[in-house]
Scaffold this active site. Structure first.
Site, PDB file in Angstrom:
ATOM      1  N   CYS A 197       0.892  -1.142   0.000  1.00  0.00           N
ATOM      2  CA  CYS A 197       0.000   0.000   0.000  1.00  0.00           C
ATOM      3  C   CYS A 197       0.943   1.207   0.000  1.00  0.00           C
ATOM      4  O   CYS A 197       1.934   1.212   0.716  1.00  0.00           O
ATOM      5  CB  CYS A 197      -0.841  -0.033   1.272  1.00  0.00           C
ATOM      6  SG  CYS A 197      -2.029   1.280   1.366  1.00  0.00           S
ATOM      7  N   ASN A 238      -9.209   3.518   3.482  1.00  0.00           N
ATOM      8  CA  ASN A 238      -8.548   4.832   3.501  1.00  0.00           C
ATOM      9  C   ASN A 238      -7.875   5.155   2.166  1.00  0.00           C
ATOM     10  O   ASN A 238      -7.004   6.010   2.106  1.00  0.00           O
ATOM     11  CB  ASN A 238      -7.538   4.906   4.652  1.00  0.00           C
ATOM     12  CG  ASN A 238      -6.461   3.849   4.545  1.00  0.00           C
ATOM     13  OD1 ASN A 238      -6.457   3.050   3.617  1.00  0.00           O
ATOM     14  ND2 ASN A 238      -5.553   3.837   5.499  1.00  0.00           N
ATOM     15  N   HIS A 242      -3.464   7.094  -3.067  1.00  0.00           N
ATOM     16  CA  HIS A 242      -3.099   6.120  -2.036  1.00  0.00           C
ATOM     17  C   HIS A 242      -3.826   4.821  -2.335  1.00  0.00           C
ATOM     18  O   HIS A 242      -5.066   4.780  -2.306  1.00  0.00           O
ATOM     19  CB  HIS A 242      -3.545   6.670  -0.664  1.00  0.00           C
ATOM     20  CG  HIS A 242      -3.306   5.741   0.474  1.00  0.00           C
ATOM     21  ND1 HIS A 242      -4.174   5.620   1.526  1.00  0.00           N
ATOM     22  CD2 HIS A 242      -2.294   4.877   0.748  1.00  0.00           C
ATOM     23  CE1 HIS A 242      -3.705   4.734   2.395  1.00  0.00           C
ATOM     24  NE2 HIS A 242      -2.567   4.278   1.939  1.00  0.00           N
ATOM     25  N   ASN A 278       3.949  -0.596   3.093  1.00  0.00           N
ATOM     26  CA  ASN A 278       3.830  -1.905   3.746  1.00  0.00           C
ATOM     27  C   ASN A 278       4.723  -2.920   3.040  1.00  0.00           C
ATOM     28  O   ASN A 278       4.286  -3.574   2.090  1.00  0.00           O
ATOM     29  CB  ASN A 278       2.369  -2.398   3.663  1.00  0.00           C
ATOM     30  CG  ASN A 278       1.405  -1.592   4.507  1.00  0.00           C
ATOM     31  OD1 ASN A 278       1.800  -0.656   5.179  1.00  0.00           O
ATOM     32  ND2 ASN A 278       0.145  -1.972   4.478  1.00  0.00           N
ATOM     33  N   GLY A 309      -2.738  12.906   4.738  1.00  0.00           N
ATOM     34  CA  GLY A 309      -3.600  13.233   5.879  1.00  0.00           C
ATOM     35  C   GLY A 309      -5.020  12.754   5.618  1.00  0.00           C
ATOM     36  O   GLY A 309      -5.291  12.061   4.636  1.00  0.00           O
ATOM     37  N   HIS A 361       3.719   7.595   7.882  1.00  0.00           N
ATOM     38  CA  HIS A 361       3.099   7.388   6.561  1.00  0.00           C
ATOM     39  C   HIS A 361       1.785   8.131   6.393  1.00  0.00           C
ATOM     40  O   HIS A 361       1.282   8.279   5.291  1.00  0.00           O
ATOM     41  CB  HIS A 361       2.890   5.909   6.304  1.00  0.00           C
ATOM     42  CG  HIS A 361       1.616   5.342   6.889  1.00  0.00           C
ATOM     43  ND1 HIS A 361       1.266   5.471   8.211  1.00  0.00           N
ATOM     44  CD2 HIS A 361       0.608   4.641   6.301  1.00  0.00           C
ATOM     45  CE1 HIS A 361       0.116   4.869   8.413  1.00  0.00           C
ATOM     46  NE2 HIS A 361      -0.321   4.364   7.285  1.00  0.00           N
ATOM     47  N   GLY A 362       1.189   8.567   7.480  1.00  0.00           N
ATOM     48  CA  GLY A 362      -0.120   9.223   7.371  1.00  0.00           C
ATOM     49  C   GLY A 362      -0.415   9.927   8.677  1.00  0.00           C
ATOM     50  O   GLY A 362       0.468  10.085   9.513  1.00  0.00           O
TER      51      GLY A 362
END
Lengths: 485, 143
Positions: A100, A204, A239, A335, A384, A408-409
């Site tokens: 991801c 997400n 994403h 990941n 975000g 990462h976020g």
């Protein structure tokens, strides 16, 4: 330290849990966070990071990034490096959605040029990049050709006409992990994934049109070097990952490892989601080869999606993608597990670095970076929530403390169930429109679950990585249109 | 679902969907878990008509892993065959072995309001337990 009383502050931005805190810990837990973020982390983060610290062959520490939250086995935002000879590989240290990742794409367009066409642009992107449950992409390939995707990743996509060779230069590992072996992948994984190239998925995952305002620039020099070089510049960020294919690879090997751990390798099962195999075992190597296939499918997926983005922009603005200056800034995985060389105790050695919900962030001068970024360090993309914006950062030399890994976020702060009970899709849509953000959601439920308040403060996360010396802020990007998976 | 079956979504891992399913027998609890998966996938499970059937049968070392495999079978059939499925009859016998008949139809985006694209059922918090009132099956879906 309301939730982890035995966590000690080492220096600003770094907290440590000593190895004696939990039975079997071989190394400490190190949490990179501000006091505020640490206080907001759920207790499971510390418990899971401590479990990771018990894994055979772990080197240095079990790390949690500033956006860490409760995951499966590893926390999301967890990083652990293993000795390849003595250590293990764990699907729970990589995640179900293998590779991801994020891609950031710059354009020559400015907000005043795009604003009048935004609705048309959003509709075009939503129709050309399918999102949501299942879904088939526009790339129609048979199972044999799909094996070529697994071997070659984004290189396959560019060779098939879905992009430019320079896209590969700006993709982590050139868009292809070496060592992929489709024979290590189940037929079920191929059946799930071979039609899904070019799809976003849900949860997400998103595709967003964003604007870089002057006020969002933290480092103008680095921003220019990344191609973020004009006032009110419009960029695209997306994403997504390896879709059903990668999920099935993780599911298959987790099951196999769970069966083999106690019987074959004498490994205790602390947490079923922390199932693992000795990296040197046949099973461990097979998973690595299958994981590389999934990573490559994901690189190809994001490359194919970029092709669609170029098509849509080109049609809406009546100019070629090249003329519009549409170029990949960087594509980075979240990941993965990778063999990398790092200095430990003054000696360089090879390590198997697991990053789950964490971004690789190589410093200036690193040999794996393209020449364009040798002086700047690797671009890092922190996505975000869809209501708050995202960050571009750069890798720094002091990031060696985490094997060059960063956040990462923004990291979830609230469960999906609670978020859905707290707001409705209509409320989220109305609030976003009030803030000038158009949204196209594949599912109303998904929209309410992804509300901004369900996430941590992304500004705090980005700042925390800088305080901890993991990466430095370059620019803050503001969303104006979002295709929500 | 039969009168003795039910499920509810509960607080779980922050990124995902956890549920507890209930039934008078292990088979009924598994069937309710299958309905929970369907409810995670589609807003109105009642819109999924019973046009096709699939049968599955497998064994695992324990009931928890049997539940995990059952849910992941539903995930697989959704992606590989585009199938949304109601568990029609689920039997859990000694072994433990699961025998299930599933009925449903292929995804029709015009009629099915789709919700979460579940990536996998996870072993996190996984349990199948006998209670005073029957059986409960607890699982977390990674979305």
């Amino acid at each position: 330290m309301t939730k982890a009383p035995s966590l000690e502050q080492v220096r600003p931005g770094l907290y440590e849990l000593a190895p004696g805190a939990r039975k079997g810990m071989r190394v400490p837990v190190r949490v990179f966070a501000t006091e505020k973020l640490l206080g907001e982390m759920d207790e499971k983060v510390f418990e899971q990071a401590a479990n990771v610290a018990t894994l055979p062959g772990i080197v240095g520490a079990s790390f949690a990034m500033p956006d860490a939250h409760w995951g499966y086995g590893f926390p999301i935002g967890g990083v652990a490096a293993m000795d390849p000879a003595e250590g293990v590989i764990s699907p729970g240290g990589i995640g179900f959605d293998i590779n991801c990742g994020m891609r950031l794409v710059r354009t020559d367009l400015t907000w005043p040029e795009v604003k009048p066409r935004l609705q048309e642009l959003l509709a075009g992107l939503a129709s050309r990049v399918p999102a949501g449950v299942g879904g088939s992409g526009f790339v129609r390939i048979g199972r044999d050709e799909f094996r070529a995707v697994l071997l070659r990743g984004a290189r396959w996509a560019v060779e098939a006409g879905y992009g430019e060779p320079e896209d590969l230069r700006f993709t982590e590992s050139g868009g292809c992990f070496d060592g992929a072996d489709p024979d290590c992948v189940s037929k079920r994984a191929i059946e799930r994934g071979h039609r899904q190239l070019g799809t976003l998925g849900s949860g997400n995952h998103y595709l967003e049109v964003q604007v870089l305002h002057d006020s969002g620039i933290f480092d103008a020099h680095l921003a220019r070097a990344f191609g973020l070089d004009r006032p009110e510049q419009v960029v695209v960020m997306f994403h997504c990952g390896s879709r059903g294919f990668g999920h099935q690879v993780a599911t298959d090997y987790l099951r196999d490892f769970l069966h083999a751990m106690p019987k074959k390798w004498g490994l205790p099962v602390i947490d079923r989601e922390l199932a693992c195999a000795p990296f040197s075992s046949r099973e461990g190597r097979d998973y690595m080869a299958a994981m590389c296939c999934a990573a490559n499918m994901s690189f190809a997926n994001r490359q194919v999606i970029l092709h669609r983005v170029r098509e849509v922009f080109s049609r809406v603005f009546g100019r070629s993608a090249q003329d519009l200056g549409i170029r990949t800034v960087y594509d980075v995985a979240h990941n993965t597990a990778k063999l990398e060389r790092h200095v430990v105790g003054g000696r360089e050695r090879e390590l198997l670095v697991h990053r789950k919900g964490a971004t690789r962030a190589f410093p200036p001068g690193h040999p794996e970076l393209p020449r364009d970024y040798q002086a700047t360090g690797q671009p890092v993309i922190i996505g975000g929530s869809m209501e708050t914006g995202s960050y571009v950062l750069a890798g720094v030399e002091t990031g060696a403390v985490s094997y060059y890994s960063t956040a990462h976020g923004s990291g979830r702060a609230m469960s999906r169930t609670r978020a859905r009970k707290s707001t409705s899709a209509d409320e989220v849509r109305r609030r976003m429109e009030q803030h000038g953000i158009l949204v196209h959601a594949a599912s109303d439920r998904g929209l309410s679950e992804e509300a901004g308040f369900a996430y941590k403060d992304v500004d705090e996360v980005a700042e925390a990585t800088e305080i901890a010396g993991l990466s430095r802020r370059v620019a803050h990007l503001v969303p104006v249109a979002n295709v929500k998976g | 679902m039969s009168a003795g079956q039910s499920f509810e979504f509960v607080e779980g891992a922050t990124g995902d969907l956890a549920f507890v399913a209930h039934g008078e027998t292990p088979g009924e609890a598994f069937a309710a878990a299958g309905e929970a998966f369907l409810a995670a996938t589609v807003e109105e499970p009642a819109t999924v008509e019973r046009r096709e059937q699939r049968s599955v049968e497998f064994d695992e070392p324990d009931l928890d892993l049997l539940l995990l495999r059952f849910l992941n079978e539903l995930v697989y059939l959704r992606d590989a065959e585009d199938l949304l499925l109601h568990p029609e009859h689920v039997e859990v016998a000694a072994g433990p072995v699961l025998m299930a008949v599933l009925a449903g139809e292929r995804i029709d985006r015009a009629r099915h309001a789709l919700a979460a694209d579940v990536k996998a059922a996870t072993a996190h918090g996984l349990s199948v337990e006998k209670t005073e009132h029957g059986w409960t099956a607890t699982a977390t879906l990674d979305v």
